[in-house]
Write a protein that holds these residues in place. Structure first.
Motif, mmCIF file in Angstrom:
data_model
loop_
_atom_site.group_PDB
_atom_site.id
_atom_site.type_symbol
_atom_site.label_atom_id
_atom_site.label_comp_id
_atom_site.label_asym_id
_atom_site.label_seq_id
_atom_site.Cartn_x
_atom_site.Cartn_y
_atom_site.Cartn_z
ATOM 1 N N GLY A 188 1.479 7.046 4.963
ATOM 2 C CA GLY A 188 2.756 6.787 5.993
ATOM 3 C C GLY A 188 2.261 6.756 7.227
ATOM 4 N N ILE A 189 1.634 7.896 7.608
ATOM 5 C CA ILE A 189 1.151 8.186 9.069
ATOM 6 C C ILE A 189 0.046 7.002 9.386
ATOM 7 C CG2 ILE A 189 -0.363 9.800 10.591
ATOM 8 C CD1 ILE A 189 0.864 11.922 8.831
ATOM 9 N N GLY A 226 7.932 11.292 -3.934
ATOM 10 C CA GLY A 226 6.959 10.312 -3.469
ATOM 11 C C GLY A 226 7.633 9.873 -2.159
ATOM 12 N N ILE A 227 8.970 9.372 -2.216
ATOM 13 C CA ILE A 227 9.830 8.584 -1.099
ATOM 14 C C ILE A 227 9.986 9.661 0.116
ATOM 15 C CG2 ILE A 227 11.930 7.418 -0.668
ATOM 16 C CD1 ILE A 227 11.879 6.418 -3.341
ATOM 17 N N ILE A 228 10.263 10.960 -0.228
ATOM 18 C CA ILE A 228 10.414 11.664 0.651
ATOM 19 C C ILE A 228 9.015 11.864 1.667
ATOM 20 C CG2 ILE A 228 10.536 14.291 1.276
ATOM 21 C CD1 ILE A 228 12.545 14.595 -1.194
ATOM 22 N N GLY A 256 0.776 -1.331 0.090
ATOM 23 C CA GLY A 256 0.108 0.034 0.165
ATOM 24 C C GLY A 256 0.922 1.291 -0.059
ATOM 25 N N LEU A 257 1.831 1.285 0.882
ATOM 26 C CA LEU A 257 2.760 2.592 0.820
ATOM 27 C C LEU A 257 3.412 2.760 -0.446
ATOM 28 C CD1 LEU A 257 4.243 1.943 4.324
ATOM 29 C CD2 LEU A 257 2.511 3.642 3.748
ATOM 30 N N GLY A 284 6.147 10.949 6.386
ATOM 31 C CA GLY A 284 4.687 10.404 6.577
ATOM 32 C C GLY A 284 4.857 9.049 8.076
ATOM 33 N N LEU A 285 5.617 8.236 7.631
ATOM 34 C CA LEU A 285 6.203 7.146 8.502
ATOM 35 C C LEU A 285 6.670 7.700 9.722
ATOM 36 C CD1 LEU A 285 7.505 4.563 5.877
ATOM 37 C CD2 LEU A 285 5.394 4.392 7.410
#
Lengths: 498, 161
Positions: free
Chosen positions: A439-440, A167-169, A152-153, A174-175
């Motif tokens: 991510g959150i 997108g990765i940033i 999903g992430l 978020g994570l």
């Protein structure tokens, strides 16, 4: 069985329960249509009201309100480029792009009808296959959960238009936000900087209100760009030509129905993720992927069906095993427990008419969605005609009260403010918001399932690929990671040949 | 808005990633006796490194034509205003710190009047609209949804609210 179905029907179709369903429908449409107030919140706010009801009307009220709010979230998406609920975020850009072309009625018509179709499909699957399907989900261990979360992430970081680097940033940040608060494994507070309100972690609703609504308000006041003003179009003929569109996008709708229901069934993954994954899958297999983000009817149909299908699908593990599929069903499980109905395998033996009542409530709610949703879209014209300079201050007050209502603390308003500023600057820097939010949401699940898996396997990574479903999910995830590299390599080869 | 240059953004992300990694490193290690080699700092430091690497890639690569397709939009927007967005931030801060003492109705009224007038509305219309909106929201959340919105200064008249 027939006896239980009939007794469930006679309870459900009583004037009292019908009145409850109608009231919840109007309430759900209202809450869903207001940016910052989510389907989850609509369900949560109903809890004190349903406290005085029998199980069937109580669950029917929550089922109806959440399904309606899920659709109504599409109305501000299309008209204001603000998703009314997070599950609408996947296709907000597409819905708004259609509005800019003067096709708001088309995009809202697609959203309404695919929402109803998805909800009904999910409800049918729920009624027909609840026990066998839930037994499949029961076989999932932390390894499958880990890969599913990661998938999903990954899709959320890679489906965004523009650079995967950004997108990765967005995803990493978020994570990171999800790790704020007490670490459940070690009990150590992380990144709280001594603030007591951060100990329990950052709560999700104010974050959503912040990045999706407050950031939009800040953007409005910073730029006062005429392009941000509402597009003045006539909203007539919501259903005109929809038959043709639905037939043309039948594959996307079918995909959204199936994926949405399946993702809803998976515990921990709800409508938000269903919409994102279905949208990205539709894009990957589309003949016109370049239209995505710029008004793709196909993406709208797939994700619009998926989020409502997921709302229905989430009830399968909730009812059969007592495992909530998402935040909404977690609330519903709590309410059922309060009423002495214990969700789990025994609910079919002890309270069969309650179960059938819930199944039928889904069908009624999703059928009722079509006429009531049409009324809501027509009322949406009022929003469309209103001036943003008048609307924005009112939305701001709603955002603050909505954040406050989550747990009745002003700290939540502070969280909404902070994430509004973060969301504003991310947007200015061209960093997509969606991977950040996902991510959150999924951060704790990824981390805990990873740690649990590592404990089970004694630190060996091989175990992550040992089980067939886990290996399959892993393969898909890793292929998505490698796709930009492959594309880069192929481009290099073409350049070399030229 | 001066579009954030991708190189600058990359540098900011490298610094942010380094800060996250550094903060994660000082978290305590794995609990002794636990069957696991990863402490609470493991996952966050991984994220810090990922942020750093992505920032580095962005700083080296620089802006790309295809990702900045809305650069012309940014040009058209012109310079951002500062006063109006600061008023929004100020309103929210005021709500956080004052709503409990002042009460929902007065503070919402002031915020709405100010922001509506920023939007070009005249004082009397703004006041009337703000009154109507504040009271509606108050009734909806406080009476229908049972959210305990603070009464604040209006506490003496609580019986009427």
């Amino acid at each position: 069985m027939m006896v239980h179905i009939l007794s469930a029907a006679s309870e459900l179709f009583s004037p009292y329960v019908m009145a409850v369903i109608f009231g919840s429908a109007v309430f759900g449409l209202f809450i869903g249509a207001i940016p910052g107030l989510t389907a989850t919140m609509a369900t949560a706010l109903l809890v004190p009201i349903t406290f005085y009801m029998d199980p069937v009307p109580a669950v029917a009220a929550m089922v109806t309100a959440s399904a309606m709010a899920m659709f109504a979230g599409d109305i501000p998406s299309a008209l204001l480029r603000m998703p009314g609920t997070p599950a609408s975020a996947a296709y907000t850009d597409d819905a708004f792009a259609l509005t800019k072309k003067g096709m708001a009625h088309v995009s809202l018509g697609i959203c309404l009808l695919t929402s109803a179709i998805g909800g009904i499909f999910g409800a049918l699957v729920l009624s027909a296959f609840a026990p066998p399907l839930a037994s499949l989900a029961l076989k999932f261990s932390s390894f499958e959960y880990f890969w599913l979360c990661l998938l999903g992430l990954t899709t959320s970081a890679f489906i965004m238009q523009g650079s995967p680097i950004k997108g990765i940033i967005s995803l990493s940040l978020g994570l990171f936000v999800s790790t704020i608060g007490i670490d459940p494994v070690s009990g150590v507070p992380r990144f709280t900087f001594g603030a007591p309100s951060l100990i329990g972690g950052v709560s999700l609703v104010p974050v959503m209100i912040g990045v999706f609504a407050v950031a939009e308000i800040l953007r409005f006041y910073a730029h006062r760009n005429p392009k941000l003003a509402l597009e003045q179009v006539e909203l007539k003929g919501v259903f005109t030509g929809q038959g043709r569109i639905l037939w043309r996008e039948r594959k996307a709708i079918a995909q959204g129905n199936v994926l949405g229901t399946l993702i809803g069934i998976v515990p921990g993954a709800g409508a938000d993720i269903a919409a994102w994954i279905s949208y990205s899958v539709a894009k990957k297999f589309s003949r016109k992927p370049e239209e995505y983000g710029r008004g793709s009817e196909e993406g709208l149909a797939a994700a619009g069906a998926a989020n409502n299908a997921a709302v229905s699908g989430a009830y399968i593990p909730a009812l059969v095993f007592g495992i909530p599929g998402d935040a909404i069903t977690a609330i519903v499980i709590g309410v059922l427990f309060m009423k002495g109905v214990n969700p789990g395998p025994t609910i079919f033996l002890n309270n069969p008419s309650t179960v059938y009542g819930i199944f039928m409530a889904f069908l009624v709610a999703n059928l009722l969605m079509i006429p009531l949703g049409w009324v809501a879209i027509r009322c949406g014209r009022v929003i469309l005609k209103a001036r943003l300079s008048i609307l924005m201050p009112i939305i701001l007050v709603f955002c603050m009260v909505g954040s406050f209502a989550v747990d009745n603390t002003v700290a939540a308003v502070g969280v909404a403010l902070a994430f509004g500023v973060i969301g504003y600057f991310m947007e200015e820097a061209g960093i997509p918001i969606a991977p950040f939010v996902l991510g959150i949401v999924l951060g704790p699940l990824v981390e805990q399932n990873f740690l649990t898996s590592m404990m089970k396997s004694g630190g060996s990574f091989v175990a992550f690929f040992d089980r067939p479903i886990a290996a399959g999910l892993a393969l898909v995830t890793i292929m998505i990671w490698l796709s930009p590299l492959l594309a880069f390599w192929r481009r290099r080869k073409l350049v070399d040949q030229a | 808005m001066v579009k954030f240059h991708d190189r600058h953004l990359g540098v900011v992300m490298v610094v942010l990633g380094a800060a996250i990694t550094g903060l994660a490193m000082v978290l305590p290690g794995p609990i002794t006796g636990a069957h696991i080699a990863y402490g609470p700092g493991f996952f966050p430091s991984l994220l810090g490194v990922a942020t750093m690497l992505a920032g580095l890639a962005l700083a080296i690569r620089g802006p790309q034509a295809d990702t900045d397709s809305d650069a012309s939009d940014a040009e058209a927007k012109g310079r951002p205003r500062f006063v109006a967005p600061l008023l929004v931030l100020g309103s929210m801060l005021a709500y956080v710190y004052l709503s409990d003492t002042v009460g929902f109705l007065p503070i919402s009224l002031v915020i709405l009047v100010v922001l509506l007038m920023v939007g070009g509305m005249r004082f009397v219309s703004a006041l009337l609209l703000s009154l109507a909106t504040s009271i509606t929201i108050y009734l909806l959340f406080s009476k229908v949804l049972m959210v305990p919105l603070p009464r604040g200064l209006l506490q003496p008249w609580a019986i009427w609210l």
